[in-house]
Design a protein around this motif. Structure first.
Motif, PDB file in Angstrom:
ATOM      1  N   ARG A 138       0.786  -1.339   0.039  1.00  0.00           N
ATOM      2  CA  ARG A 138       0.032  -0.005  -0.114  1.00  0.00           C
ATOM      3  C   ARG A 138       0.752   1.274  -0.025  1.00  0.00           C
ATOM      4  O   ARG A 138       0.626   2.097  -0.726  1.00  0.00           O
ATOM      5  N   SER A 143      -3.261  -0.414  -4.945  1.00  0.00           N
ATOM      6  CA  SER A 143      -4.673  -0.451  -4.364  1.00  0.00           C
ATOM      7  C   SER A 143      -5.026  -1.619  -3.475  1.00  0.00           C
ATOM      8  O   SER A 143      -4.174  -2.606  -3.756  1.00  0.00           O
ATOM      9  N   ASP A 144      -6.051  -1.396  -2.881  1.00  0.00           N
ATOM     10  CA  ASP A 144      -6.316  -2.644  -2.062  1.00  0.00           C
ATOM     11  C   ASP A 144      -6.671  -3.821  -3.120  1.00  0.00           C
ATOM     12  O   ASP A 144      -6.440  -4.994  -2.861  1.00  0.00           O
TER      13      ASP A 144
END
Length: 196
Positions: A138, A143-144
């Motif tokens: 991160r 991004s997640d």
């Protein structure tokens, strides 16, 4: 050598024939691992569907880097050779040789190296992973959703690679691969200087 009775190309019908034809179009031949896994063509296609679902949003470059790191960590010679060959569409052979020998010193970005380290960890010590592993990605801009795709790519490689290894499928060197690249892809995993 596998004792499985695989469907010869001339006898393939239905889904198996479609799977074989897809490999002939994309690779120029039908590898032994495809023949073994397509003994259950529905499961083969389900695995392919998962890989497409994570590789497309991740992008070809990231997907292949994660796959190369994961397959090396697992000890999957089949996947190292197959994805080494596919990676020649992205990297010049000189850089791919460096990646195969030690991706920490292969002129990759810090984010790409961290992503590959993460894939190695997924394949070698997933139970010990913590939020710090994810936070590292991160912090480097992933991004997640990208982190999930990286994780699932490495985990899916475990499923496929370990299946092929367990069945004793013949190892084939892709046609036209240089001896130097073959040796680099089949060499040992370089230690991670960060200790993971």
């Amino acid at each position: 050598m596998s004792i499985l009775r695989m469907t010869p190309e001339a006898e393939a019908t239905g889904l198996v024939a479609e799977i074989y034809e897809d490999d002939r179009r994309s690779l120029g031949y039908v590898p032994s691992y495809t023949k073994a896994l397509s003994l259950n063509p529905e499961a083969y296609l389900a695995a392919e569907s998962l890989l497409k679902a994570v590789s497309k949003p991740l992008g070809t470059r990231c997907y292949e880097l994660v796959t190369l790191a994961a397959s090396q960590a697992i000890g999957s010679t089949h996947c190292r050779l197959a994805h080494g060959e596919k990676s020649l569409r992205i990297f010049k052979e000189e850089q791919l040789l460096a990646i195969a020998r030690d991706f920490h010193n292969a002129d990759l970005s810090e984010a790409e190296v961290a992503m590959m380290d993460y894939a190695v960890r997924v394949c070698t010590d997933a139970a010990a992973m913590t939020d710090a592993d994810t936070q590292r990605l991160r912090d480097l801009g992933f991004s997640d959703r990208e982190i999930v795709n990286i994780t699932m790519t490495a985990a899916a490689r475990n499923f496929i690679s370990r299946s092929v290894l367990a069945m004793g499928v013949d190892l084939e060197v892709p046609p036209g691969m240089s001896e130097e690249l073959k040796d680099a892809l089949l060499g040992p995993l370089a230690p991670n200087p960060n200790g993971s």
